[in-house]
Structure formats: C-alpha cells, structure tokens
Design a protein around this motif. Structure first.
Motif, short mmCIF file in Angstrom:
data_model
loop_
_atom_site.label_atom_id
_atom_site.label_comp_id
_atom_site.label_asym_id
_atom_site.label_seq_id
_atom_site.Cartn_x
_atom_site.Cartn_y
_atom_site.Cartn_z
N LYS A 1 -2.80 -0.43 -5.30
CA LYS A 1 -1.59 -0.81 -4.58
C LYS A 1 -0.46 -1.12 -5.56
O LYS A 1 -0.69 -1.40 -6.73
N GLY B 1 0.82 -1.20 0.00
CA GLY B 1 0.00 0.00 0.00
C GLY B 1 0.85 1.26 0.00
O GLY B 1 2.05 1.24 0.31
N TRP B 2 0.22 2.37 -0.35
CA TRP B 2 0.88 3.67 -0.30
C TRP B 2 0.97 4.13 1.16
O TRP B 2 0.21 3.66 2.01
N ASP C 1 -4.37 4.24 -2.06
CA ASP C 1 -4.65 2.89 -2.54
C ASP C 1 -5.90 2.87 -3.41
O ASP C 1 -5.96 2.19 -4.44
#
Length: 307
Positions: A149, A137-138, A144
């Motif tokens: 992702k 994930g960010w 996201d």
C-alpha cells in the motif's frame, strides 16, 4: 532556502504529503458508489470532475433522461466549482508563516529524510507536513499484495529518523488529519507504530472524524490565549482542501492538550517540551484560515519549540 541575517540557524520544512486518491467506495448488489463521508479522496491539483455528492446508489437504477440519470447520479451542485486537492505547494504556505515570524527555513521531501540525505540535527525545529497522507490501497486490490500500500503517513524509515532526532534534543511540529489513525487503527498492544505514537510523538489516538465544524479552541494559555478560537477548512474550496476526518489526539507520556475541537471538546493538539519538544496537531496547519491566523499560530509554535 530562506536565509537568516541574525545568525540563527534555519528551520527545516519536510513535505510528507504526496497522496493522490479517489474517494472511498462501496460495491454491493443493491448499494454501490462513492462514500465521501468516509474519505473524499485527494485530487491532483484541483478536482475538475466533481459534480456533487452521489444520490443514486442502486446498481439496477436505469438511465431514463438527464433529469433522471440513474445509478451514479449526483446532486450536480458542484459542476461549476473548483475544489482544491493536493497542489504540492504547501511548503510555500508553511514557509510564508515562518518568514512572517522572521525565521529562515530550508525545505526537503520526506523521501530525502528517509534516504538519509538530510541531517535533521542541523535544524533546531522540523516542521513536518502530513496533510491528508495515510495508507492507501491501489485501485486494484491485487496491486496491494504485489507492491504494498502507498502513502503511509509515518513509514518505518521516517519513524527512525524522527526518533533519533528527538532523542538528540530536537523539536518537531507535525500536523495532519491521519497521524494517529494511520499509526494506531487496528494495531494491537506492542505494535511498533503504537509505541512510536505513544512514546515518541507522545500522543494517543482517540478518534477519527473528530470534528465537523472546523474550529479549535485554545485550552493552554502558555501556547495561545485561553479560549481563543482558530479555524481550519473542513469543506473544500478553490483555495483550501477540505479536512473531512481530523484526528482526536490526547496527551500521553508527559504531554498536555493545548487545543480542543470547539464543538465537542475532543483533544485536537498536544504539546510536550522538556529536553526535546513535540507539537502534534490532528488537522493540517495549511488548511487554517485566514492567513493572518496561520501566521499567529506559527508564531505560537515557534515560541513553544524554537524561541
């Protein structure tokens, strides 16, 4: 590119390890911080800012002094150490072992394969580097949903390319810590990722964090001498990144287990050879050491898949 003087076709090395990420973290009212036990993350190049494992997880813990720094304090035992991350040169590591075995090779990115710029069928063996690639994930969760992702080990486009290549009689060597877990964790029966893992890679994911001692043992004399042991890095150093969570991958669809983790006998690598060939390792090849063992291991891969 490395040329072959004896007329044999070059092999293809595909770099699919692009991931950069911070360590796993948790945030609660009374317990907050980094949890490298779950995921140490992947630094770009080298981790210059890592001071040691966090020991104070209480958000209410105040800074009192340098001797009692409060929330976020670490053991401070790594302040002068370089820890290897993603140095983006693992094609070189794989290529050295291929060259030591007398084989020429060409290297490309997985993005080039997914974009259709590379015809895999031109190569008798594909060596796919997945390292510690996995869905990530960010830093901000909202990204996201906006951008999706990142760093999926086997995106759909790569799955399609590999499926076609093996259906046409190709040979695949793929190694990485999250091959099975990224494809299978949380997926229900009938999911396309499970089908790819089972019926194309011919393996089944059994567990993540499958070993802690970094030693595998041969259980197949046709691949490597029976009971010979091989090492890979589970603690990072200034020359090798650490593999904190190797996968346990067992045989499926006609494949066989060729390596097991020495400490618990979980299946560490599976092989299949018929019209096509597949060797899947639950730990990254480039983390094996010393270098001469990497070379010997690659020679065994070539004997199995591309004699």
């Amino acid at each position: 590119m490395c040329w072959q003087e004896d007329g044999r076709k070059p092999l293809l090395v595909v770099n699919g390890f692009d991931r950069l990420a911070g360590p796993a973290r948790t945030a609660g009212e009374s317990f907050s911080g980094f949890v490298p036990l779950l995921d140490e993350g992947v630094a770009e190049g080298y981790a210059l800012n890592y001071t040691g494992a966090q020991i104070d997880f209480d958000p209410a813990s105040p800074f009192l002094s340098n001797d009692a720094p409060g929330h976020g304090a670490s053991r401070a035992d790594e302040e002068t150490h370089l820890i290897c991350g993603n140095t983006f040169d693992f094609v070189y590591v794989h290529g050295r072992s291929l060259a030591a075995a007398g084989r020429a090779f060409v290297s490309v990115s997985d993005e080039a394969v997914m974009a259709g710029r590379v015809d895999l069928n031109q190569y008798p063996l594909v060596d796919l580097i997945l390292g510690e690639e996995k869905e990530t994930g960010w830093p901000k969760a909202v990204m996201d949903s906006l951008r999706g992702k990142r760093y999926v080990a086997f995106p759909e486009e790569l799955q399609r390319a590999v499926t076609r290549y093996l259906a046409d009689g190709g040979n695949l060597f793929v190694s990485g810590a999250y091959i099975g877990s990224d494809l299978c964790r949380g997926k229900k029966a009938g999911h396309a990722d499970l089908d790819f893992c089972h019926n194309v890679l011919r393996c089944r994911w059994d567990a993540g964090h499958a070993a802690a001692r970094g030693r595998v043992e041969s259980v197949d004399s046709l691949f490597l001498p029976l009971h010979s042991t091989w090492q890979f890095a589970q603690a990072g150093s200034d020359s090798l990144y650490g593999v904190e969570a190797p996968d346990a991958l067992s045989a499926y669809g006609g494949s066989r287990t060729v390596l097991r983790y020495e400490e618990n006998q979980f299946s560490a690598a599976v092989a299949y050879k018929d019209r096509c060939g597949v060797l899947v390792c639950g730990f990254p090849f480039e983390t094996m050491y010393p270098a001469f063992q990497r070379d010997q291991f690659m020679q065994a891969v070539l004997r199995l898949l591309a004699p």
